[in-house]
Design a protein around this motif. Structure first.
Motif, short mmCIF file in Angstrom:
data_model
loop_
_atom_site.label_atom_id
_atom_site.label_comp_id
_atom_site.label_asym_id
_atom_site.label_seq_id
_atom_site.Cartn_x
_atom_site.Cartn_y
_atom_site.Cartn_z
N GLU A 53 0.85 -1.20 0.00
CA GLU A 53 0.00 0.00 0.00
C GLU A 53 0.88 1.25 0.00
OE1 GLU A 53 -2.99 0.07 3.06
OE2 GLU A 53 -2.98 -2.13 3.12
N GLN A 54 0.50 2.24 -0.79
CA GLN A 54 1.30 3.46 -0.90
C GLN A 54 1.41 4.18 0.44
OE1 GLN A 54 3.11 4.34 -3.55
NE2 GLN A 54 2.41 2.45 -4.48
N THR A 55 0.33 4.17 1.22
CA THR A 55 0.39 4.85 2.52
C THR A 55 1.36 4.14 3.45
OG1 THR A 55 -1.56 3.61 3.25
CG2 THR A 55 -1.93 5.82 2.38
N LYS A 56 1.40 2.81 3.39
CA LYS A 56 2.34 2.05 4.21
C LYS A 56 3.77 2.26 3.72
CE LYS A 56 -0.41 -0.04 7.10
NZ LYS A 56 -0.38 0.24 8.52
N ALA A 57 3.94 2.31 2.42
CA ALA A 57 5.27 2.50 1.84
C ALA A 57 5.89 3.81 2.34
CB ALA A 57 5.20 2.50 0.31
N ALA A 58 5.07 4.83 2.48
CA ALA A 58 5.55 6.12 2.93
C ALA A 58 6.02 6.09 4.38
CB ALA A 58 4.47 7.18 2.76
N GLU A 59 5.55 5.09 5.14
CA GLU A 59 5.92 4.98 6.55
C GLU A 59 7.19 4.16 6.77
OE1 GLU A 59 2.50 3.30 8.41
OE2 GLU A 59 1.22 5.01 7.93
N ILE A 60 7.64 3.44 5.75
CA ILE A 60 8.81 2.56 5.90
C ILE A 60 10.08 3.41 5.84
CG2 ILE A 60 10.12 0.68 4.85
CD1 ILE A 60 7.42 -0.41 3.81
N ARG A 61 10.84 3.37 6.91
CA ARG A 61 12.08 4.15 6.99
C ARG A 61 13.32 3.28 7.06
NH1 ARG A 61 9.36 7.70 5.34
NH2 ARG A 61 8.37 9.35 6.51
N THR A 62 13.21 2.11 7.73
CA THR A 62 14.39 1.27 7.94
C THR A 62 14.20 -0.10 7.28
OG1 THR A 62 13.60 0.24 9.99
CG2 THR A 62 14.79 2.35 10.19
N VAL A 63 15.30 -0.82 7.14
CA VAL A 63 15.26 -2.16 6.57
C VAL A 63 14.37 -3.06 7.44
CG1 VAL A 63 16.66 -4.19 6.01
CG2 VAL A 63 17.52 -1.89 5.47
N GLN A 64 14.49 -2.96 8.76
CA GLN A 64 13.68 -3.78 9.64
C GLN A 64 12.19 -3.47 9.50
OE1 GLN A 64 14.84 -6.43 11.63
NE2 GLN A 64 12.65 -6.84 11.53
N GLU A 65 11.84 -2.21 9.34
CA GLU A 65 10.44 -1.85 9.13
C GLU A 65 9.91 -2.48 7.85
OE1 GLU A 65 10.18 2.41 9.28
OE2 GLU A 65 10.59 2.47 11.42
N ALA A 66 10.75 -2.54 6.81
CA ALA A 66 10.34 -3.17 5.55
C ALA A 66 10.12 -4.67 5.76
CB ALA A 66 11.40 -2.93 4.47
N ILE A 67 11.02 -5.30 6.47
CA ILE A 67 10.89 -6.74 6.76
C ILE A 67 9.62 -7.01 7.56
CG2 ILE A 67 11.89 -8.66 8.05
CD1 ILE A 67 14.67 -7.51 7.25
N ASP A 68 9.40 -6.21 8.60
CA ASP A 68 8.21 -6.40 9.44
C ASP A 68 6.94 -6.27 8.61
OD1 ASP A 68 9.90 -6.72 11.61
OD2 ASP A 68 9.57 -4.69 12.39
N TYR A 69 6.89 -5.25 7.75
CA TYR A 69 5.70 -5.05 6.92
C TYR A 69 5.52 -6.20 5.93
CZ TYR A 69 2.39 -3.00 3.67
OH TYR A 69 1.30 -2.78 2.86
N LEU A 70 6.60 -6.64 5.30
CA LEU A 70 6.50 -7.76 4.36
C LEU A 70 6.01 -9.03 5.04
CD1 LEU A 70 9.68 -7.20 2.21
CD2 LEU A 70 7.33 -7.03 1.44
N GLU A 71 6.45 -9.25 6.26
CA GLU A 71 6.01 -10.44 6.99
C GLU A 71 4.51 -10.38 7.29
OE1 GLU A 71 8.75 -10.80 10.24
OE2 GLU A 71 10.21 -11.83 8.97
N THR A 72 3.98 -9.19 7.55
CA THR A 72 2.53 -9.09 7.77
C THR A 72 1.77 -9.36 6.47
OG1 THR A 72 2.38 -6.69 7.35
CG2 THR A 72 2.80 -7.39 9.61
N LEU A 73 2.33 -8.96 5.33
CA LEU A 73 1.68 -9.23 4.05
C LEU A 73 1.70 -10.71 3.71
CD1 LEU A 73 3.01 -6.30 1.83
CD2 LEU A 73 0.76 -6.52 2.89
N LYS A 74 2.83 -11.36 4.01
CA LYS A 74 2.94 -12.78 3.71
C LYS A 74 2.03 -13.61 4.59
CE LYS A 74 6.89 -14.65 2.90
NZ LYS A 74 8.29 -15.06 3.00
N ASP A 75 1.77 -13.15 5.81
CA ASP A 75 0.92 -13.88 6.75
C ASP A 75 -0.57 -13.68 6.46
OD1 ASP A 75 3.18 -14.79 8.00
OD2 ASP A 75 3.11 -13.32 9.61
N ALA A 76 -0.87 -12.63 5.72
CA ALA A 76 -2.29 -12.29 5.45
C ALA A 76 -2.93 -13.27 4.49
CB ALA A 76 -2.39 -10.87 4.91
#
Length: 76
Positions: A53-76
């Motif tokens: 999501e574009q709104t979520k992409a704008a909130e990603i600042r660090t590599v770990q934040e990207a990993i955390d977000y991707l893991e939530t997408l994969k679990d969905a």
């Protein structure tokens, strides 16, 4: 997932894999431009077969934040 993400990151900016850490910030530490970042997100979407999501992409600042977000997408 971290190692795969580091490979993708290194395709977009001139950094060595050893210089990428979980706390690395995309813009400030790794030298991403907004265009680089959005292009990288497109590759991540293709690689992991997810939609960022574009709104979520704008909130990603660090590599770990990207990993955390991707893991939530994969679990969905």
């Amino acid at each position: 997932m971290f190692d795969e993400l580091v490979e993708i990151i290194c395709n977009y900016v001139d950094v060595q894999p050893a210089d990428v850490h979980e706390k690395s910030r995309f813009m400030e530490d790794l030298g991403f431009t907004s265009f680089d970042f959005m292009s990288m997100l497109g590759e991540i979407e293709d690689t992991y077969d997810v939609e960022i999501e574009q709104t979520k992409a704008a909130e990603i600042r660090t590599v770990q934040e990207a990993i955390d977000y991707l893991e939530t997408l994969k679990d969905a």
